[in-house]
Write an enzyme that holds these catalytic residues in place. Structure first.
Site, PDB file in Angstrom:
ATOM      1  N   ASN A 184      44.576   7.163  -0.120  1.00  0.00           N
ATOM      2  CA  ASN A 184      44.307   6.784  -1.516  1.00  0.00           C
ATOM      3  C   ASN A 184      45.265   7.445  -2.509  1.00  0.00           C
ATOM      4  O   ASN A 184      44.929   7.689  -3.656  1.00  0.00           O
ATOM      5  CB  ASN A 184      42.833   7.039  -1.863  1.00  0.00           C
ATOM      6  CG  ASN A 184      42.436   8.493  -1.722  1.00  0.00           C
ATOM      7  OD1 ASN A 184      43.286   9.338  -1.489  1.00  0.00           O
ATOM      8  ND2 ASN A 184      41.163   8.790  -1.895  1.00  0.00           N
ATOM      9  N   PHE A 229      34.832  12.671   8.332  1.00  0.00           N
ATOM     10  CA  PHE A 229      36.219  12.234   8.144  1.00  0.00           C
ATOM     11  C   PHE A 229      37.212  13.409   8.108  1.00  0.00           C
ATOM     12  O   PHE A 229      38.403  13.203   7.899  1.00  0.00           O
ATOM     13  CB  PHE A 229      36.360  11.392   6.874  1.00  0.00           C
ATOM     14  CG  PHE A 229      35.879  12.062   5.602  1.00  0.00           C
ATOM     15  CD1 PHE A 229      36.671  12.974   4.927  1.00  0.00           C
ATOM     16  CD2 PHE A 229      34.628  11.749   5.077  1.00  0.00           C
ATOM     17  CE1 PHE A 229      36.236  13.578   3.751  1.00  0.00           C
ATOM     18  CE2 PHE A 229      34.172  12.349   3.896  1.00  0.00           C
ATOM     19  CZ  PHE A 229      34.994  13.281   3.243  1.00  0.00           C
ATOM     20  N   THR A 231      37.377   7.264  -5.409  1.00  0.00           N
ATOM     21  CA  THR A 231      37.895   7.645  -4.094  1.00  0.00           C
ATOM     22  C   THR A 231      38.224   6.416  -3.246  1.00  0.00           C
ATOM     23  O   THR A 231      39.289   6.338  -2.631  1.00  0.00           O
ATOM     24  CB  THR A 231      36.849   8.508  -3.343  1.00  0.00           C
ATOM     25  OG1 THR A 231      36.428   9.566  -4.209  1.00  0.00           O
ATOM     26  CG2 THR A 231      37.424   9.075  -2.065  1.00  0.00           C
ATOM     27  N   ARG A 278      41.290  12.820 -13.168  1.00  0.00           N
ATOM     28  CA  ARG A 278      40.289  12.122 -12.345  1.00  0.00           C
ATOM     29  C   ARG A 278      40.113  10.683 -12.817  1.00  0.00           C
ATOM     30  O   ARG A 278      39.960   9.759 -12.005  1.00  0.00           O
ATOM     31  CB  ARG A 278      38.937  12.857 -12.417  1.00  0.00           C
ATOM     32  CG  ARG A 278      38.931  14.250 -11.836  1.00  0.00           C
ATOM     33  CD  ARG A 278      39.074  14.294 -10.349  1.00  0.00           C
ATOM     34  NE  ARG A 278      37.957  13.667  -9.660  1.00  0.00           N
ATOM     35  CZ  ARG A 278      37.812  13.658  -8.338  1.00  0.00           C
ATOM     36  NH1 ARG A 278      38.736  14.231  -7.569  1.00  0.00           N
ATOM     37  NH2 ARG A 278      36.795  13.080  -7.781  1.00  0.00           N
ATOM     38  N   TYR A 293      41.257  21.445   2.196  1.00  0.00           N
ATOM     39  CA  TYR A 293      40.065  20.599   2.148  1.00  0.00           C
ATOM     40  C   TYR A 293      38.876  21.254   2.868  1.00  0.00           C
ATOM     41  O   TYR A 293      37.988  20.547   3.356  1.00  0.00           O
ATOM     42  CB  TYR A 293      40.361  19.225   2.753  1.00  0.00           C
ATOM     43  CG  TYR A 293      41.009  18.237   1.797  1.00  0.00           C
ATOM     44  CD1 TYR A 293      40.374  17.862   0.601  1.00  0.00           C
ATOM     45  CD2 TYR A 293      42.238  17.644   2.085  1.00  0.00           C
ATOM     46  CE1 TYR A 293      40.953  16.936  -0.265  1.00  0.00           C
ATOM     47  CE2 TYR A 293      42.819  16.714   1.220  1.00  0.00           C
ATOM     48  CZ  TYR A 293      42.166  16.367   0.043  1.00  0.00           C
ATOM     49  OH  TYR A 293      42.730  15.450  -0.805  1.00  0.00           O
ATOM     50  N   LYS A 324      49.905  12.112  -2.215  1.00  0.00           N
ATOM     51  CA  LYS A 324      49.625  12.236  -0.781  1.00  0.00           C
ATOM     52  C   LYS A 324      50.730  11.558   0.048  1.00  0.00           C
ATOM     53  O   LYS A 324      51.572  10.831  -0.502  1.00  0.00           O
ATOM     54  CB  LYS A 324      48.247  11.628  -0.496  1.00  0.00           C
ATOM     55  CG  LYS A 324      47.093  12.391  -1.183  1.00  0.00           C
ATOM     56  CD  LYS A 324      45.730  11.792  -0.836  1.00  0.00           C
ATOM     57  CE  LYS A 324      44.603  12.564  -1.520  1.00  0.00           C
ATOM     58  NZ  LYS A 324      43.261  12.070  -1.116  1.00  0.00           N
ATOM     59  N   ARG A 326      44.661   4.450  -7.984  1.00  0.00           N
ATOM     60  CA  ARG A 326      44.144   4.028  -6.680  1.00  0.00           C
ATOM     61  C   ARG A 326      43.910   2.522  -6.621  1.00  0.00           C
ATOM     62  O   ARG A 326      44.165   1.889  -5.588  1.00  0.00           O
ATOM     63  CB  ARG A 326      42.871   4.814  -6.351  1.00  0.00           C
ATOM     64  CG  ARG A 326      43.193   6.257  -5.924  1.00  0.00           C
ATOM     65  CD  ARG A 326      41.984   7.129  -5.891  1.00  0.00           C
ATOM     66  NE  ARG A 326      42.228   8.418  -5.230  1.00  0.00           N
ATOM     67  CZ  ARG A 326      41.365   9.432  -5.246  1.00  0.00           C
ATOM     68  NH1 ARG A 326      40.208   9.313  -5.876  1.00  0.00           N
ATOM     69  NH2 ARG A 326      41.652  10.555  -4.643  1.00  0.00           N
ATOM     70  N   GLU A 340      42.515  25.654  -6.026  1.00  0.00           N
ATOM     71  CA  GLU A 340      43.607  24.809  -5.533  1.00  0.00           C
ATOM     72  C   GLU A 340      44.983  25.188  -6.088  1.00  0.00           C
ATOM     73  O   GLU A 340      45.985  25.097  -5.368  1.00  0.00           O
ATOM     74  CB  GLU A 340      43.306  23.341  -5.853  1.00  0.00           C
ATOM     75  CG  GLU A 340      42.112  22.819  -5.066  1.00  0.00           C
ATOM     76  CD  GLU A 340      41.766  21.378  -5.383  1.00  0.00           C
ATOM     77  OE1 GLU A 340      40.939  20.813  -4.656  1.00  0.00           O
ATOM     78  OE2 GLU A 340      42.320  20.808  -6.357  1.00  0.00           O
ATOM     79  N   HIS A 351      45.562  13.041  -5.185  1.00  0.00           N
ATOM     80  CA  HIS A 351      44.469  14.004  -5.279  1.00  0.00           C
ATOM     81  C   HIS A 351      44.434  14.600  -6.679  1.00  0.00           C
ATOM     82  O   HIS A 351      45.478  14.778  -7.307  1.00  0.00           O
ATOM     83  CB  HIS A 351      44.670  15.160  -4.282  1.00  0.00           C
ATOM     84  CG  HIS A 351      43.798  16.347  -4.580  1.00  0.00           C
ATOM     85  ND1 HIS A 351      42.494  16.414  -4.163  1.00  0.00           N
ATOM     86  CD2 HIS A 351      44.027  17.472  -5.313  1.00  0.00           C
ATOM     87  CE1 HIS A 351      41.960  17.554  -4.615  1.00  0.00           C
ATOM     88  NE2 HIS A 351      42.864  18.206  -5.318  1.00  0.00           N
TER      89      HIS A 351
HETATM   90  P1  ATP Z   1      40.564  14.098  -3.598  1.00  0.00           P
HETATM   91  O1  ATP Z   1      39.730  15.335  -3.311  1.00  0.00           O
HETATM   92  O2  ATP Z   1      41.607  13.847  -2.547  1.00  0.00           O
HETATM   93  O3  ATP Z   1      41.132  14.118  -4.983  1.00  0.00           O
HETATM   94  P2  ATP Z   1      38.166  12.624  -4.164  1.00  0.00           P
HETATM   95  O4  ATP Z   1      37.746  13.856  -4.909  1.00  0.00           O
HETATM   96  O5  ATP Z   1      38.159  11.329  -4.872  1.00  0.00           O
HETATM   97  O6  ATP Z   1      39.616  12.827  -3.562  1.00  0.00           O
HETATM   98  P3  ATP Z   1      36.609  13.587  -1.931  1.00  0.00           P
HETATM   99  O7  ATP Z   1      35.186  13.204  -1.752  1.00  0.00           O
HETATM  100  O8  ATP Z   1      36.925  14.962  -2.420  1.00  0.00           O
HETATM  101  O9  ATP Z   1      37.284  12.476  -2.848  1.00  0.00           O
HETATM  102  O10 ATP Z   1      37.329  13.349  -0.541  1.00  0.00           O
HETATM  103  C1  ATP Z   1      38.586  13.942  -0.278  1.00  0.00           C
HETATM  104  C2  ATP Z   1      39.466  12.932   0.412  1.00  0.00           C
HETATM  105  O11 ATP Z   1      38.904  12.679   1.703  1.00  0.00           O
HETATM  106  C3  ATP Z   1      39.527  11.559  -0.252  1.00  0.00           C
HETATM  107  O12 ATP Z   1      40.457  11.473  -1.296  1.00  0.00           O
HETATM  108  C4  ATP Z   1      39.941  10.710   0.908  1.00  0.00           C
HETATM  109  O13 ATP Z   1      41.350  10.841   1.157  1.00  0.00           O
HETATM  110  C5  ATP Z   1      39.153  11.327   2.047  1.00  0.00           C
HETATM  111  N1  ATP Z   1      37.844  10.673   2.235  1.00  0.00           N
HETATM  112  C6  ATP Z   1      36.753  10.798   1.441  1.00  0.00           C
HETATM  113  N2  ATP Z   1      35.728  10.076   1.906  1.00  0.00           N
HETATM  114  C7  ATP Z   1      36.181   9.480   3.034  1.00  0.00           C
HETATM  115  C8  ATP Z   1      35.607   8.609   4.000  1.00  0.00           C
HETATM  116  N3  ATP Z   1      34.341   8.191   3.909  1.00  0.00           N
HETATM  117  N4  ATP Z   1      36.388   8.195   5.017  1.00  0.00           N
HETATM  118  C9  ATP Z   1      37.672   8.613   5.148  1.00  0.00           C
HETATM  119  N5  ATP Z   1      38.288   9.453   4.273  1.00  0.00           N
HETATM  120  C10 ATP Z   1      37.554   9.873   3.237  1.00  0.00           C
HETATM  121 MG    MG Z   2      37.866  15.795  -4.062  1.00  0.00          MG
END
Ligand code: ATP
Ligand code: MG
Length: 138
Positions: free
Chosen positions: A112, A57, A91, A85, A49, A9, A102, A126, A115
């Site tokens: 973070n 968010f 996350t 993962r 996304y 990212k 992370r 994706e 992805h």
């Molecule tokens: P990613 O999809 O980026 O691999 P993830 O699967 O761990 O991450 P998701 O729940 O899919 O988490 O959320 C996608 C992204 O949205 C997170 O990686 C983070 O950058 C952002 N995000 C998730 N939850 C929050 C939150 N509560 N506040 C702010 N940003 C958030």
């Molecule tokens: Mg995700």
């Protein structure tokens, strides 16, 4: 053999840890099957996304993801989705296990670093979102 989509990212690129992140994937036996840099438009980040479009968010996340260049990659190998993962960590870096990307580098639940696709269906959406078949080599 399984493929997954990973992204360094904008915060990871700004922190100069592109090689560190890719190296961690290589060290657990995954192959870099496709690789490129891109600067996502807000619209491209919103499409990527889209599953999160109703979350509070979403605006902030898509603003962040379009705030600078990213590194897009396809990783391949046995159990690639789960392995990526696991090495990414939770996350929210506060909840991430020691030794994960992370835990070691992320500043917040939004910024973070990395992805990874969260399942086969997600990977199937994706990977072609960013890569044509001719750009994938394993
Ligand atoms: P990613 O999809 O980026 O691999 P993830 O699967 O761990 O991450 P998701 O729940 O899919 O988490 O959320 C996608 C992204 O949205 C997170 O990686 C983070 O950058 C952002 N995000 C998730 N939850 C929050 C939150 N509560 N506040 C702010 N940003 C958030
Ligand atoms: Mg995700």
């Amino acid at each position: 053999m399984e493929r997954t989509l990973s992204i360094v990212k904008p915060d990871g690129v700004r922190k100069n840890i592109i090689g560190e992140v890719i190296g961690r994937f290589e060290k657990i036996g995954l192959k870099v099957a496709g690789l490129k840099m891109a600067s996502l438009s807000k619209k491209e980040a919103e499409g990527f996304y889209a599953v999160h479009r109703n979350r509070p968010f979403f605006e902030s996340l898509t603003g962040f993801m379009s705030s600078g260049p990213v590194v897009l990659m396809v990783l391949s190998g046995d159990d690639a989705i789960r392995k990526v993962r696991e090495i990414m960590g939770a996350t929210d870096p506060k909840n991430a296990k020691a030794g994960t990307i992370r835990k070691d580098f992320a500043d917040s639940i939004e910024a973070n670093i990395v992805h990874g696709s969260d399942g086969p269906d997600t990977a199937a959406f994706e990977i072609p979102y960013f890569f044509s078949a001719l750009e994938i080599f394993e």
